[in-house]
Each structure stands twice: as structure tokens, then as C-alpha cells.
Design a protein around this motif. Structure first.
Motif, mmCIF file in Angstrom:
data_model
loop_
_atom_site.group_PDB
_atom_site.id
_atom_site.type_symbol
_atom_site.label_atom_id
_atom_site.label_comp_id
_atom_site.label_asym_id
_atom_site.label_seq_id
_atom_site.Cartn_x
_atom_site.Cartn_y
_atom_site.Cartn_z
ATOM 1 N N ARG A 139 0.897 -1.072 0.165
ATOM 2 C CA ARG A 139 0.313 -0.022 0.109
ATOM 3 C C ARG A 139 1.057 1.065 -0.124
ATOM 4 O O ARG A 139 0.591 2.323 -0.669
ATOM 5 N N LEU A 140 1.941 1.331 0.496
ATOM 6 C CA LEU A 140 2.475 2.043 0.988
ATOM 7 C C LEU A 140 3.576 2.585 -0.779
ATOM 8 O O LEU A 140 3.319 3.641 -0.637
ATOM 9 N N PHE A 141 3.857 1.367 -1.138
ATOM 10 C CA PHE A 141 4.689 1.885 -2.320
ATOM 11 C C PHE A 141 3.561 2.497 -3.339
ATOM 12 O O PHE A 141 3.843 3.043 -4.361
ATOM 13 N N ALA A 142 2.077 1.666 -3.370
ATOM 14 C CA ALA A 142 1.032 1.899 -4.835
ATOM 15 C C ALA A 142 1.135 3.601 -4.214
ATOM 16 O O ALA A 142 0.901 4.067 -5.164
ATOM 17 N N GLY A 143 0.882 4.138 -3.217
ATOM 18 C CA GLY A 143 0.122 5.062 -2.773
ATOM 19 C C GLY A 143 1.221 6.568 -3.214
ATOM 20 O O GLY A 143 0.636 7.245 -4.075
ATOM 21 N N LEU A 144 2.903 5.649 -3.220
ATOM 22 C CA LEU A 144 3.304 6.801 -3.086
ATOM 23 C C LEU A 144 4.158 6.957 -4.717
ATOM 24 O O LEU A 144 4.185 7.962 -5.522
ATOM 25 N N LEU A 145 4.199 5.818 -5.478
ATOM 26 C CA LEU A 145 3.667 6.281 -7.116
ATOM 27 C C LEU A 145 2.619 6.375 -7.548
ATOM 28 O O LEU A 145 3.244 7.756 -8.537
ATOM 29 N N VAL A 146 2.151 6.995 -6.452
ATOM 30 C CA VAL A 146 0.832 7.420 -7.698
ATOM 31 C C VAL A 146 1.112 9.173 -7.001
ATOM 32 O O VAL A 146 0.813 10.041 -8.254
ATOM 33 N N ILE A 147 1.375 9.176 -6.094
ATOM 34 C CA ILE A 147 1.961 10.889 -5.807
ATOM 35 C C ILE A 147 3.192 11.285 -6.926
ATOM 36 O O ILE A 147 2.657 12.234 -6.761
ATOM 37 N N MET A 148 3.922 10.435 -6.555
ATOM 38 C CA MET A 148 5.296 10.834 -7.216
ATOM 39 C C MET A 148 5.162 10.685 -8.524
ATOM 40 O O MET A 148 5.678 12.061 -9.443
ATOM 41 N N SER A 149 3.886 10.267 -8.893
ATOM 42 C CA SER A 149 3.298 10.261 -10.740
ATOM 43 C C SER A 149 2.907 11.769 -11.153
ATOM 44 O O SER A 149 3.047 12.116 -11.917
ATOM 45 N N LEU A 150 2.127 11.970 -9.917
ATOM 46 C CA LEU A 150 1.595 12.986 -9.942
ATOM 47 C C LEU A 150 2.689 14.295 -9.821
ATOM 48 O O LEU A 150 2.350 15.475 -10.420
ATOM 49 N N PHE A 172 7.448 1.651 -9.704
ATOM 50 C CA PHE A 172 6.670 0.858 -9.650
ATOM 51 C C PHE A 172 6.767 -0.470 -9.453
ATOM 52 O O PHE A 172 5.956 -1.824 -9.601
ATOM 53 N N PHE A 173 8.502 -0.521 -9.702
ATOM 54 C CA PHE A 173 8.322 -2.207 -9.797
ATOM 55 C C PHE A 173 8.157 -2.468 -8.133
ATOM 56 O O PHE A 173 8.451 -4.020 -7.735
ATOM 57 N N LEU A 174 8.964 -2.338 -7.234
ATOM 58 C CA LEU A 174 8.432 -2.055 -6.044
ATOM 59 C C LEU A 174 7.250 -2.783 -5.069
ATOM 60 O O LEU A 174 6.581 -3.441 -5.000
ATOM 61 N N VAL A 177 11.641 -8.183 -9.376
ATOM 62 C CA VAL A 177 13.819 -7.813 -9.029
ATOM 63 C C VAL A 177 15.096 -7.729 -9.638
ATOM 64 O O VAL A 177 15.667 -6.287 -9.562
ATOM 65 N N ARG A 178 15.182 -8.426 -10.694
ATOM 66 C CA ARG A 178 16.275 -8.200 -11.870
ATOM 67 C C ARG A 178 16.241 -5.953 -12.248
ATOM 68 O O ARG A 178 17.352 -5.816 -12.052
ATOM 69 N N TRP A 179 15.060 -6.624 -13.070
ATOM 70 C CA TRP A 179 15.176 -5.081 -12.972
ATOM 71 C C TRP A 179 14.696 -4.294 -12.621
ATOM 72 O O TRP A 179 15.709 -3.351 -12.781
ATOM 73 N N LEU A 180 14.530 -4.073 -11.552
ATOM 74 C CA LEU A 180 14.880 -3.269 -10.085
ATOM 75 C C LEU A 180 16.395 -2.762 -10.073
ATOM 76 O O LEU A 180 16.280 -1.808 -9.814
ATOM 77 N N GLY A 181 17.196 -3.916 -9.569
ATOM 78 C CA GLY A 181 18.045 -3.973 -10.253
ATOM 79 C C GLY A 181 18.763 -2.841 -11.033
ATOM 80 O O GLY A 181 19.497 -2.307 -10.660
ATOM 81 N N ALA A 182 18.461 -3.800 -11.996
ATOM 82 C CA ALA A 182 19.004 -2.758 -13.217
ATOM 83 C C ALA A 182 18.738 -1.014 -13.675
ATOM 84 O O ALA A 182 19.546 -0.762 -13.699
ATOM 85 N N VAL A 183 17.287 -1.100 -13.314
ATOM 86 C CA VAL A 183 17.437 0.481 -12.897
ATOM 87 C C VAL A 183 18.409 1.777 -11.772
ATOM 88 O O VAL A 183 18.574 2.821 -12.223
ATOM 89 N N VAL A 213 25.667 0.092 -4.932
ATOM 90 C CA VAL A 213 25.492 -0.998 -4.050
ATOM 91 C C VAL A 213 24.174 -2.451 -4.380
ATOM 92 O O VAL A 213 24.359 -3.104 -4.660
ATOM 93 N N VAL A 214 23.418 -0.506 -3.580
ATOM 94 C CA VAL A 214 22.165 -1.706 -3.686
ATOM 95 C C VAL A 214 21.683 -2.090 -5.006
ATOM 96 O O VAL A 214 21.336 -3.104 -5.055
ATOM 97 N N GLY A 215 21.955 -1.917 -6.637
ATOM 98 C CA GLY A 215 21.617 -1.796 -7.802
ATOM 99 C C GLY A 215 22.537 -3.887 -7.620
ATOM 100 O O GLY A 215 21.635 -4.411 -8.624
ATOM 101 N N LEU A 216 23.454 -3.767 -7.212
ATOM 102 C CA LEU A 216 24.464 -4.822 -7.802
ATOM 103 C C LEU A 216 24.224 -6.014 -7.298
ATOM 104 O O LEU A 216 23.694 -7.181 -7.036
ATOM 105 N N SER A 217 23.721 -5.964 -4.904
ATOM 106 C CA SER A 217 23.289 -6.600 -4.787
ATOM 107 C C SER A 217 21.499 -7.499 -5.094
ATOM 108 O O SER A 217 21.379 -8.649 -4.772
ATOM 109 N N LEU A 218 20.975 -5.944 -5.907
ATOM 110 C CA LEU A 218 19.236 -6.410 -6.269
ATOM 111 C C LEU A 218 19.538 -8.000 -7.540
ATOM 112 O O LEU A 218 18.734 -9.065 -7.568
#
Lengths: 271, 68
Positions: free
Chosen positions: A13-24, A163-165, A186-192, A245-250
Motif C-alpha cells: 500500500r505504501l509503495f502504491a500510494g507513493l507511486l501515485v503521488i510521485m507520478s502526479l 513501480f517495480f516495488l 527484482v532483476r529489473w529493479l536492480g538494473a534501474v 551497490v544496492v543495484g548490484l545486490s539486487l
């Protein structure tokens, strides 16, 4: 298990809400940039790039020939100007007696201001360094393009990450198991994360090659800015190693999930 | 090389239906179908034991090794 489900539910719910807010927020930003001249609609003001786009810089400041002496100001009256700057009005007193030769040569006093008769801090540091941005415009089309791209890449990346989260936690909410789609997302998230940081580094490097440094000079007759304060603003490479490093770890986590997915499939097909 | 599951042959010999066997050995008909079609990755000893008991046969009657 129930606790995990609740946590996953909250995060989804948190990430869905944040996604809408940030897109707006992104749409409003672009809207203000395109449809207004100064970023203002009535009393509401948004981001506008009429003065240019931010260039990452390192700001070095040094107080020249400093004397370290704190100021005690009793009966302080604090006030905030319309522009939001804080000010104090009182009769300050230096803690230590100033030396007799204070006027020989250029000397500057660096002090903490306290509004009680206790000194809480002492400093012997006269150099300050911070990372910041300078807003600048370019007539060169390539540089302008890079600046516009760089100005929005952070926000775009954040929206894609959210979006990926949101997708990942939606899948985990449905079933807390290894799936092919989970590993791919998760692979796409790391790549981003990696692409965003790499582009940021590349663009800041390209922008930094177009200028040497930014200087400030005073036009007051007989004075030099460096008599009081030395200020130098230099190009900065923008790169957040932690995000990289977070990206590589993902990416590593994604390969573990892939392996988990294969094990899960084998387990499901064991009769 | 591959392992072939001859469960169909044994079921026909014993004149037993898949549903009946599934109930006897305590697995779903969907899983029995996976086993019969050769899509299964592995067979538990407990499942093999239950099949052998239900069909009154040996593991070799159900599983067959063939070289490619």
C-alpha cells in the motif's frame, strides 16, 4: 507468517500510494515547465526551469586568517524575514578579549552564537565543503538536452523503482513463494538502480568537461572577496555508490530467486 | 537416457482406474496425471511404496530405464 503478510500488505500500500503521488508530482512539474512562464499559477508556485537546470558542483568555502571566538548574546530577539531568513537582534559580546593587533592585516572572526552564557561548541575549522547545485542555462543544444534529461532522470528512476516495488509486493501479497515474474522484476529493479546511477555519473562528467570552475569577484573598490572569504565552486561528479551497490545486490538477489524458482518448480513436480 | 513411468500398463493389468489408485495412495488425480505423463521431476520413496502396495508390484514394474 501472519506478521509477514501484514508487513507485505503495508509495504504494498505504501509503495502504491507513493507511486501515485510521485507520478502526479512529475506530471505537475512537467505541466508547470511547459504551460507557465515562471512556474506560478495564482498563489501556487511549482518547479520551473526558466532560469536553467541544476549542474552538480562542490562548494569550498574558507574563512581567511580566522580568529576563533564565540559570541554570547543575551536577550536575543529572533525574527524571520519574508524570504524565510532567520535573524537575531541583541548586543553580542565576545567570550575572549580580542587581541590588540586585530586590525593589523586582514583578520576575520569565526564564532558560534549562543543566546545563553554557556559555550556549547568550539571550533578550529575554517574550511567548509559541501555538495550542491548551481542553476545554469545553456545555448548549446547538446548541453541543454543533457541538462533537461539529467533534471528529470532522478524523478523518472524513482517512479520506475516505485513501480517495480509495487509489482513485487503485489506478487508477494498474492503468494509468498518463488515465481518467475518475481525474479524478473527484482532483476529489473536492480538494473534501474545501476542504469540511473551510471547515467547520472556520465551526464555530470560530460557537463563538467564544458567548464573549469565558477569564480566570484567583488567589485567593491580596493577590496578582494578573498580578504574575508575564499569561495570556489568546482565541477562535481554525481554518483551515489550506495545506490549502485544496492543495484548490484539486487541483481545477485534476482539470481538467487531464479535458483529458488527452479527448486520450487522441482519440488512442485515431486510426487 | 530417460526414465519411463509404466503406470498406465500396470493400471491396465490390474484393471484399476487412475482415480481409484489416487485415492488408495493418497495423492491428487492431477499429481497422478503428472506422474503418468512423465512430467514429474522426482518420485518420493513413500509414494513409490504406496503405489507398489496398491498395485501389488515391484518398483521395476513401474519404472523403466531406456538409453537415448
Amino acid at each position: 507468517m501472519k506478521k509477514n503478510k501484514t508487513l507485505i500488505n503495508i509495504l504494498h500500500r505504501l509503495f502504491a500510494g507513493l507511486l501515485v503521488i510521485m507520478s502526479l508530482f512529475l506530471l505537475i512539474n512537467i505541466g508547470f515547465d511547459i504551460f507557465t512562464d515562471n512556474g506560478k499559477v495564482g498563489n501556487f508556485s511549482g518547479t520551473h526551469h526558466s532560469n536553467g537546470y541544476p549542474i552538480p558542483v562542490t562548494i569550498n568555502t574558507r574563512v581567511n586568517k580566522p580568529i576563533f571566538n564565540n559570541e554570547i548574546s543575551l536577550n536575543v530577539k529572533k525574527h524571520v524575514s519574508k524570504g524565510g531568513r532567520k535573524g537575531w537582534s541583541s548586543n553580542p559580546k565576545y567570550v575572549d578579549i580580542l587581541p590588540d593587533d586585530i586590525n593589523d592585516g586582514t583578520k576575520n572572526i569565526l564564532s558560534f552564537h549562543f543566546d545563553s552564557d554557556k559555550e556549547y561548541f568550539h571550533t578550529k575549522a575554517s574550511s567548509f565543503r559541501s555538495d550542491g547545485y548551481i542553476i545554469a542555462k545553456s545555448e548549446n543544444k547538446l548541453i541543454s538536452f543533457l541538462q533537461i534529461f539529467k533534471a528529470y532522470i532522478g524523478l523518472f528512476s524513482l517512479i520506475i523503482i516505485l513501480f517495480f516495488l509495487e509489482r513485487i509486493f503485489f506478487r508477494l501479497k498474492k503468494s509468498l513463494s518463488f515465481t518467475n515474474n518475481l525474479y524478473k522484476e527484482v532483476r529489473w529493479l536492480g538494473a534501474v538502480f545501476i542504469i540511473s546511477e551510471s547515467l547520472s555519473l556520465l551526464f555530470s562528467y560530460v557537463l563538467s568537461t564544458y567548464y573549469g570552475r565558477i569564480g566570484v569577484k567583488t567589485l567593491i573598490e580596493g577590496k578582494r572577496l578573498s580578504d574575508g572569504l575564499e569561495l570556489s565552486i568546482n565541477p562535481r561528479l554525481e554518483f551515489d555508490f550506495a545506490f549502485f551497490v544496492v543495484g548490484l545486490s539486487l541483481l545477485v538477489l534476482a539470481s538467487l530467486l531464479k535458483s529458488g524458482n527452479q527448486l520450487q518448480q522441482e519440488n512442485d513436480l515431486t510426487i | 537416457m530417460s526414465i519411463t513411468v509404466n503406470l498406465d500398463v500396470m493400471l491396465a493389468k490390474r484393471k484399476m482406474k487412475s482415480k481409484e489408485l489416487a485415492e488408495l495412495i493418497g495423492i491428487t488425480t492431477a499429481n497422478l496425471s503428472i506422474l503418468k505423463s512423465g512430467k514429474a521431476k522426482a518420485v518420493r520413496f513413500s509414494t513409490l511404496e504406496a503405489i507398489c502396495k496398491a498395485l501389488n508390484c515391484q518398483p521395476a514394474d513401474i519404472l523403466e530405464y531406456t538409453e537415448d
